[in-house]
Design a protein around this motif. Sequence first.
Motif, mmCIF file in Angstrom:
data_model
loop_
_atom_site.group_PDB
_atom_site.id
_atom_site.type_symbol
_atom_site.label_atom_id
_atom_site.label_comp_id
_atom_site.label_asym_id
_atom_site.label_seq_id
_atom_site.Cartn_x
_atom_site.Cartn_y
_atom_site.Cartn_z
ATOM 1 N N ASP A 53 -29.980 -36.391 1.293
ATOM 2 C CA ASP A 53 -30.284 -37.131 2.512
ATOM 3 C C ASP A 53 -31.711 -36.814 2.978
ATOM 4 O O ASP A 53 -32.012 -35.661 3.320
ATOM 5 C CB ASP A 53 -29.274 -36.753 3.589
ATOM 6 C CG ASP A 53 -29.530 -37.431 4.928
ATOM 7 O OD1 ASP A 53 -30.409 -38.311 5.001
ATOM 8 O OD2 ASP A 53 -28.846 -37.078 5.909
ATOM 9 N N PRO A 54 -32.607 -37.812 2.992
ATOM 10 C CA PRO A 54 -34.008 -37.554 3.378
ATOM 11 C C PRO A 54 -34.150 -36.962 4.782
ATOM 12 O O PRO A 54 -35.015 -36.103 5.010
ATOM 13 C CB PRO A 54 -34.675 -38.929 3.291
ATOM 14 C CG PRO A 54 -33.798 -39.737 2.404
ATOM 15 C CD PRO A 54 -32.401 -39.215 2.605
ATOM 16 N N GLN A 55 -33.321 -37.406 5.713
ATOM 17 C CA GLN A 55 -33.405 -36.880 7.075
ATOM 18 C C GLN A 55 -33.024 -35.405 7.112
ATOM 19 O O GLN A 55 -33.681 -34.585 7.773
ATOM 20 C CB GLN A 55 -32.503 -37.682 8.010
ATOM 21 C CG GLN A 55 -32.632 -37.258 9.461
ATOM 22 C CD GLN A 55 -31.787 -38.116 10.392
ATOM 23 O OE1 GLN A 55 -31.073 -39.019 9.964
ATOM 24 N NE2 GLN A 55 -31.869 -37.832 11.685
ATOM 25 N N LEU A 56 -31.973 -35.052 6.380
ATOM 26 C CA LEU A 56 -31.552 -33.653 6.312
ATOM 27 C C LEU A 56 -32.616 -32.815 5.613
ATOM 28 O O LEU A 56 -32.919 -31.695 6.031
ATOM 29 C CB LEU A 56 -30.201 -33.542 5.603
ATOM 30 C CG LEU A 56 -29.619 -32.133 5.456
ATOM 31 C CD1 LEU A 56 -29.483 -31.436 6.804
ATOM 32 C CD2 LEU A 56 -28.269 -32.199 4.742
ATOM 33 N N ARG A 57 -33.202 -33.374 4.583
ATOM 34 C CA ARG A 57 -34.281 -32.663 3.886
ATOM 35 C C ARG A 57 -35.438 -32.362 4.843
ATOM 36 O O ARG A 57 -36.022 -31.286 4.813
ATOM 37 C CB ARG A 57 -34.810 -33.495 2.720
ATOM 38 C CG ARG A 57 -33.935 -33.454 1.498
ATOM 39 C CD ARG A 57 -34.629 -32.633 0.413
ATOM 40 N NE ARG A 57 -34.165 -33.060 -0.868
ATOM 41 C CZ ARG A 57 -34.923 -33.229 -1.928
ATOM 42 N NH1 ARG A 57 -36.213 -33.019 -1.871
ATOM 43 N NH2 ARG A 57 -34.408 -33.582 -3.066
ATOM 44 N N ALA A 58 -35.767 -33.342 5.677
ATOM 45 C CA ALA A 58 -36.855 -33.150 6.642
ATOM 46 C C ALA A 58 -36.511 -32.048 7.637
ATOM 47 O O ALA A 58 -37.378 -31.249 8.013
ATOM 48 C CB ALA A 58 -37.138 -34.463 7.368
ATOM 49 N N GLN A 59 -35.267 -31.973 8.050
ATOM 50 C CA GLN A 59 -34.840 -30.926 8.979
ATOM 51 C C GLN A 59 -34.887 -29.557 8.302
ATOM 52 O O GLN A 59 -35.297 -28.558 8.917
ATOM 53 C CB GLN A 59 -33.430 -31.226 9.492
ATOM 54 C CG GLN A 59 -33.357 -32.443 10.384
ATOM 55 C CD GLN A 59 -31.925 -32.812 10.718
ATOM 56 O OE1 GLN A 59 -31.077 -32.984 9.833
ATOM 57 N NE2 GLN A 59 -31.644 -32.924 12.003
ATOM 58 N N HIS A 61 -36.871 -28.820 5.829
ATOM 59 C CA HIS A 61 -38.307 -28.582 5.698
ATOM 60 C C HIS A 61 -38.848 -27.916 6.963
ATOM 61 O O HIS A 61 -39.617 -26.949 6.899
ATOM 62 C CB HIS A 61 -38.987 -29.925 5.428
ATOM 63 C CG HIS A 61 -40.471 -29.891 5.386
ATOM 64 N ND1 HIS A 61 -41.257 -30.260 6.471
ATOM 65 C CD2 HIS A 61 -41.330 -29.542 4.399
ATOM 66 C CE1 HIS A 61 -42.534 -30.152 6.132
ATOM 67 N NE2 HIS A 61 -42.608 -29.721 4.894
ATOM 68 N N THR A 71 -39.212 -31.078 0.500
ATOM 69 C CA THR A 71 -39.091 -32.534 0.596
ATOM 70 C C THR A 71 -39.692 -33.249 -0.615
ATOM 71 O O THR A 71 -39.274 -34.356 -0.935
ATOM 72 C CB THR A 71 -39.783 -33.050 1.881
ATOM 73 O OG1 THR A 71 -41.081 -32.468 1.986
ATOM 74 C CG2 THR A 71 -38.964 -32.697 3.113
ATOM 75 N N LEU A 160 -27.422 -26.730 9.761
ATOM 76 C CA LEU A 160 -27.734 -28.070 9.271
ATOM 77 C C LEU A 160 -26.760 -28.545 8.197
ATOM 78 O O LEU A 160 -26.447 -29.734 8.110
ATOM 79 C CB LEU A 160 -29.166 -28.121 8.734
ATOM 80 C CG LEU A 160 -30.276 -28.048 9.779
ATOM 81 C CD1 LEU A 160 -31.630 -27.833 9.109
ATOM 82 C CD2 LEU A 160 -30.292 -29.322 10.621
#
Length: 200
Positions: A53-59, A61, A71, A160
């Motif tokens: 999940d890109p959003q989870l990856r950003a969090q 990060h 990311t 997370l």
Amino acid sequence: MLIEDAIRSRRSIRGFDTSYVMSREEKDDLLQQALLAPTSFNLQHVRLVEVSDPQLRAQIHAAGWDQVQMTDASMLVIVCAQVDSWEKNAERVWDGAPVEVKNYMVGAIDGYYRDKPQTQRDEAMRSSGLVAQTLMLAARGRGLDSVPMVGFDFDAVAKLINLPASHAIGLMIAVGKQAVEARPRIGRLPLEETIVRDRF
């Protein structure tokens, strides 16, 4: 790639090609290979959280001091372990063994772990390390690169990913195609200092 070539050429890479995308099947194959690593008493207590999940990856990060590999790499894996697997899964992981072997192993597991929280955690971390290294070598064997990481807020990442209370995070691994050259190996201690024959 021969295993010795994978071992010698595996390096910690922090710059990844963001255009390189691994398929779900490629990721699953690597994860399955990693889970063939030995674990303490065959407890198989390692849990691999593959974060797509890109959003989870950003969090993650943000919780990882903004390390770009979290990311940029094609694959991000959080290596966790079920610390109470010795109590929950001992019977299950010895199913199929002769009854006398299963009974012996279940008793041995109980005797080794019960009332020893430090041992429980230590063994979970040791098994996590074995699985993590197997994942990195499996990736290298396929011409991929990786980096192990502990530079992140463990508590924040645990929240997370909804980490259960009975689990612990060992480390994180990013996998993908390198976009930067590995730095030269430096500061290697001499073998006569790092290899001990029989006794210190």
